[in-house]
Design a protein around this motif. Structure first.
Motif, PDB file in Angstrom:
ATOM      1  N   ASP A  65       0.739  -1.112   0.176  1.00 60.84           N
ATOM      2  CA  ASP A  65      -0.131  -0.111   0.019  1.00 60.84           C
ATOM      3  C   ASP A  65       0.824   1.031  -0.032  1.00 60.84           C
ATOM      4  OD1 ASP A  65      -2.364  -1.470   0.119  1.00 60.84           O
ATOM      5  OD2 ASP A  65      -2.842  -1.208   2.115  1.00 60.84           O
ATOM      6  N   THR A 116       1.350   5.651   1.062  1.00 58.65           N
ATOM      7  CA  THR A 116       0.701   6.623   2.120  1.00 58.65           C
ATOM      8  C   THR A 116       1.554   7.759   1.677  1.00 58.65           C
ATOM      9  OG1 THR A 116       1.074   7.104   4.370  1.00 58.65           O
ATOM     10  CG2 THR A 116       2.855   5.952   3.513  1.00 58.65           C
ATOM     11  N   ILE A 125      -2.280   2.468   8.250  1.00 52.69           N
ATOM     12  CA  ILE A 125      -2.182   1.209   7.560  1.00 52.69           C
ATOM     13  C   ILE A 125      -1.662   0.280   8.491  1.00 52.69           C
ATOM     14  CG2 ILE A 125      -1.004  -0.056   5.814  1.00 52.69           C
ATOM     15  CD1 ILE A 125      -0.616   2.575   4.249  1.00 52.69           C
ATOM     16  N   ASP A 181      -8.819  -5.037   8.439  1.00 55.33           N
ATOM     17  CA  ASP A 181      -8.475  -3.760   9.079  1.00 55.33           C
ATOM     18  C   ASP A 181      -8.174  -3.780  10.568  1.00 55.33           C
ATOM     19  OD1 ASP A 181      -7.305  -1.050   9.505  1.00 55.33           O
ATOM     20  OD2 ASP A 181      -8.878  -0.250   8.071  1.00 55.33           O
TER      21      ASP A 181
END
Length: 723
Positions: free
Chosen positions: A605, A607, A641, A671
Motif C-alpha cells: 500500500d 501513504t 495502515i 483492517d
C-alpha cells in the motif's frame, strides 16, 4: 530470564485472576493529546507535556501543567469518554504544579534564570474567565503545591534544586530550599502574609541544603513534606511544631541490576535509600510515599509511614515483580532505579479506599485496596502513557486520570497524553497477556513474530526482538487463559550460550519440536540477516547462508516473518531492497532440501504521510492462503495502515533471484485499526505478530519496543476463527 519466587505466587496469581472477579474495575475510557489544546494556527509540532494534574471541585474539568509551553492546560470532561479541549493559559514561566480551590487555580511557576539563581511565583487564575488574578513572588524555585482541605491556606515546596552537572551533582549546592505557607483570603493568595518555614539542619544527608520535593496536607491541617535528595520527611503540625525523620533504606532481593539487554532478576542490593518523591496523606496519622530515588537511592518501592516515622508497610520489589510479569519492565533502567515509582494518590471510591502508585519508567499505575493501611492489596495495574508524572482521583464521578509527560514528537513518536479511567462493574481490559501466576517470574517484552503449535490449539509461540539482543527468547503462550499466559521462556543458544547478534522477527514450528527463526538484522550495525533452525531446547543447529543475489542488494530492513509451505520456507522482507521496484517487496522462498532460493514480489500500500513508510511485519500460512501484516510506521492518529492481507498459496510461484519476479495479488483480510483502539489509548506503531492456531483461531500481538520510548503496552488478542 527466570527466578523462582515462591513468596510472590499469591500476589502474581491474584493479578492474573482479576478478569474473573465480579467487582468494580478501573478501565481506561479516553485519551487526550496535549497538542489538541493549542489554538488554531499554533505550531502543534512543538514539544508539549502533561505533568502534574488536578481537577476542579465539581470534577468536570481537568487541569494540568505543561512546562515546555509554559501554560496550564484545561480539559472539559463533562463527558469523560469524549474529553474536549478548553485551551491553554500562559503563566509566564515553567509551571511545576497546580491546585484548584473554589474556582481558582493556584499554579506554582519556575522563573529561574539558573540553578544558582532560582526564582518563582505563585499565579492565581480564575477558572471561569481564565484570567490571572494575582501573582506572588515566592523567592525561590517552587516544585509542589498543596491546598488545605478547607481551602484556607496553601503549602508550597520551594526546592531550589541542585545542578546535576556541577560537581557530579554532589550536595550541598546553595541556595537551600524551604517550605512556604500562604494564606488564602477572598479567593486569592494573600501574598503579604507568606510564611517561610525553615527546614535546614534537619536531615542527616546534606542538612544544610534541603531540597523539598512534594507536599500534602491532611484534614487536621498538618503538612507532610518529602525532601527527596536528603532522604528525609518533615511534618509541620497545624500548631506549627516540626517533626522529621529519615526515610531510611531497604534491602532488595530478586532484582535486575545490570543494563545488558537481558531480563535477569537474580541480584540483590542492600541498604538502598528510599529517597521518596510523591507523598499523599491516607488519614490523619498515615501517609504513603513513592520512593523514586534521585541522588544516591531509589528503592523501587512504595511505603506507608505513620507520621512519627514508623514504617507500617513496605512494598519492597513486589510491585516491580508484578510489572515484570506484565511485560512493562524497563530493562534500560536496571542499573539505575528500575521501574522508578514516582507519585502516589489516595482516594475512597464507594466504600473502598485505594492507593494509586505511578511508575515513571514502566508507564503503569498500580492500584491497591488500601482498606488496611498495613496490608495493601494489589488489585490492578493500569496502562498509562509514557512516563506518568501526575494523577488525580475524582471519586464522586468514579473517575481517575493520569498526566503523562513524555512527548516524542521530535522522533515521530507518541505525544504527551492525559488519560482517563472509570471505575465500573466489569473485567479488566488490561493486561491482555502476562506471565503472572507462574511459579517462576518470567520477564518478557518486545514480542514480534508469532507461531502456532501444530498439535495444540491452545498453544502458540512468540519471540523477542533486538530489544533483548543479549537474550533472544522463544516464549510459550497458553491462550486458553484470560489474560493469555506466558508459561515458558526458552533462550536461543549457540554453543551453549545465549546467541548474540540476533534480531528475531519471524518464527514457525518445524513440526518436530523445533523452530525456524527469521532474524531481521541491522546491516548498519553489523547484525546479519539470518535464517536459523533451532531444536526443542532452543539450540541453533543450522544457519542458512544467504545467496550473493540477496546480499548484494541488502539494506537495513530485513526479514519479518517465516512460514512453512509443503516443506519449503517462505520469508517476508520488510521493505524494498536495492533491486526492488518502488512499492514492491520480496516474499522469499527457500528449499531446505535442495538449498535453492527464489522469490515473488508483493505490492505494498502507499501513504502520503510525511516521513512515513509501509512494510511487512509478519507471514503465516493457513489453509489455501499466506497471510501478511502490512503496516506503516506511524503512531496515534497518523496511523492509517495496520492491515492483514492474504495471498493465495497457488500464486506463490517463485522465480530465480536476479531476474524479473512475478507479482502476486493480495486480498484485504482485516483492517486492524479498530482492534487497536479497544484499550482507548494511543494506536501503536508496531503490529508485529500474527498466527492462526491449530483450531483455526487467529491471534495478533503488538511490539512494545522493550519499554524504550514506549508506554510498554502490549496488545494481544484473537480475531476469531479464520476461514
Amino acid at each position: 530470564m527466570q527466578i523462582r519466587l515462591t513468596s510472590m505466587c499469591s500476589l502474581l496469581a491474584m493479578v492474573t485472576a482479576l478478569p474473573a472477579l465480579a467487582e468494580p474495575t478501573f478501565n481506561r475510557i479516553a485519551t487526550f493529546a496535549t497538542p489538541d489544546n493549542m489554538a488554531d494556527g499554533e505550531d502543534k509540532a512543538r514539544p508539549t507535556s502533561a505533568e502534574i494534574i488536578t481537577a476542579t471541585e465539581d470534577g468536570m474539568t481537568l487541569i494540568y501543567t505543561d512546562s515546555p509551553l509554559g501554560v496550564i492546560g484545561l480539559i472539559d470532561i463533562t463527558d469523560p469518554k469524549a474529553p474536549k479541549a478548553l485551551g491553554n493559559i500562559d503563566v509566564g514561566g515553567e509551571p511545576t504544579t497546580a491546585k484548584e480551590v473554589a474556582g481558582k487555580i493556584y499554579a506554582a511557576v519556575n522563573t529561574s534564570e539558573s540553578k544558582a539563581n532560582p526564582s518563582g511565583k505563585l499565579v492565581t487564575i480564575d477558572v471561569a474567565t481564565k484570567k490571572i488574578v494575582t501573582e506572588c513572588d515566592l523567592g525561590g524555585q517552587p516544585d509542589s503545591v498543596a491546598a488545605a482541605k478547607d481551602g484556607s491556606f496553601l503549602a508550597i515546596a520551594i526546592e531550589n534544586e541542585r545542578d546535576e552537572d556541577v560537581n557530579d551533582g554532589e550536595m550541598p549546592q546553595m541556595p537551600a530550599g524551604w517550605l512556604a505557607k500562604l494564606p488564602v483570603k477572598d479567593g486569592a493568595a494573600d501574598c503579604a502574609s507568606l510564611q517561610k518555614i525553615d527546614v535546614t539542619g534537619l536531615a542527616a544527608v546534606a542538612g544544610e541544603d534541603p531540597e523539598p520535593e512534594f507536599v500534602d496536607i491532611n484534614a487536621k491541617g498538618d503538612i507532610a513534606l518529602t525532601m527527596q535528595e536528603n532522604n528525609e520527611i518533615v511534618v509541620v503540625a497545624a500548631d506549627g511544631s516540626i517533626s522529621h525523620f529519615s526515610a531510611g533504606a531497604i534491602d532488595l532481593d530478586g532484582i535486575d541490576t545490570k543494563t545488558d539487554g537481558k531480563l535477569t532478576f537474580t541480584k540483590k542490593k542492600e541498604g538502598v535509600l528510599r529517597e521518596p518523591d510523591g507523598l499523599k496523606w491516607i488519614d490523619e496519622d498515615h501517609f504513603a510515599v513513592a520512593n523514586e530515588g534521585d541522588y544516591k537511592g531509589g528503592s523501587r518501592s512504595w511505603t506507608v509511614f505513620k507520621k512519627d516515622g514508623t514504617v507500617v508497610y513496605e512494598s519492597g520489589p513486589s510491585l516491580e515483580h508484578a510489572i515484570v510479569a506484565m511485560g512493562h519492565y524497563p530493562e534500560g533502567r536496571s542499573k539505575s532505579k528500575g521501574v522508578e515509582l514516582e507519585s502516589v494518590d489516595v482516594a475512597t471510591f464507594g466504600d473502598t479506599r485505594y492507593a494509586f502508585v505511578a511508575s515513571e519508567r514502566a508507564s503503569v499505575i498500580g492500584v491497591y485496596d488500601l482498606t488496611d493501611v498495613a496490608k495493601p492489596v494489589l488489585k490492578q495495574i493500569l496502562p498509562s502513557g509514557i512516563s506518568p508524572e501526575g494523577m488525580v482521583s475524582i471519586p464522586e464521578r468514579n473517575l481517575f486520570a493520569t498526566a503523562n509527560e513524555v512527548d516524542l514528537v521530535e522522533d515521530g513518536g507518541a505525544r504527551a497524553q492525559v488519560m482517563i479511567y472509570e471505575l465500573a462493574e466489569g473485567t479488566a481490559a488490561y493486561p491482555m497477556i502476562t506471565s503472572a501466576g507462574s511459579e517462576e517470574l518470567i520477564g518478557w517484552g518486545a514480542l514480534s513474530g508469532l507461531a502456532a503449535d501444530p498439535a495444540n490449539a491452545g498453544t502458540i509461540y512468540a519471540i523477542s526482538d533486538s530489544a533483548y539482543a543479549a537474550q533472544p527468547t522463544i516464549y510459550t503462550i497458553d491462550t486458553t487463559q484470560t489474560p493469555a499466559k506466558i508459561t515458558k521462556a526458552m533462550v536461543v543458544t549457540r554453543g551453549g550460550d545465549a546467541a548474540q547478534k540476533l534480531d528475531l522477527e519471524g518464527i514457525v514450528a518445524d513440526g518436530e519440536g523445533g523452530f525456524w527463526l527469521a532474524s531481521e538484522g541491522r546491516s548498519d550495525k553489523g547484525v546479519p540477516h539470518a535464517l536459523l533452525h533451532v531444536n526443542d531446547e532452543g539450540e541453533i543447529k543450522e544457519e542458512v547462508a544467504l545467496p550473493e543475489a540477496l546480499l548484494d542488494n541488502e539494506i537495513r530492513y530485513g526479514f519479518e516473518g517465516v512460514a512453512l509451505v509443503d516443506g519449503k520456507l517462505w520469508l517476508a522482507v520488510q521493505r524494498e531492497w536495492q533491486d526492488d521496484p518502488k512499492g514492491m517487496v520480496k516474499l522469499l522462498s527457500y528449499d531446505p532440501e535442495e538449498k535453492v532460493w527464489g522469490a515473488v514480489h508483493y505490492p505494498l500500500d502507499t501513504t502520503d504521510a510525511k516521513d512515513a513508510w509501509v512494510g511487512l511485519s509478519e507471514l503465516t500460512v493457513h489453509g489455501d492462503h499466506a497471510y501478511v501484516i502490512e503496516r506503516d510506521n506511524q503512531i496515534g492518529p497518523a496511523a492509517t495502515i495496520k492491515k492483514i492481507y492474504r495471498v493465495k498459496l497457488a500464486d506463490l510461484k517463485p522465480a530465480e533471484l536476479g531476474g524479473t519476479l512475478p507479482v502476486v495479488q493480495k486480498e484485504l483480510f482485516r483492517d486492524l485499526l479498530p482492534d487497536l483502539a479497544v484499550l482507548k489509548g494511543v494506536t501503536p506503531e508496531k503490529v508485529e505478530g500474527f498466527t492462526i492456531d491449530a483450531a483455526g483461531k487467529g491471534w495478533v500481538v503488538t511490539d512494545n519496543d522493550g519499554v524504550s520510548d514506549n508506554s510498554g503496552e502490549t496488545l494481544f488478542w484473537t480475531i476469531g476463527d479464520v476461514k
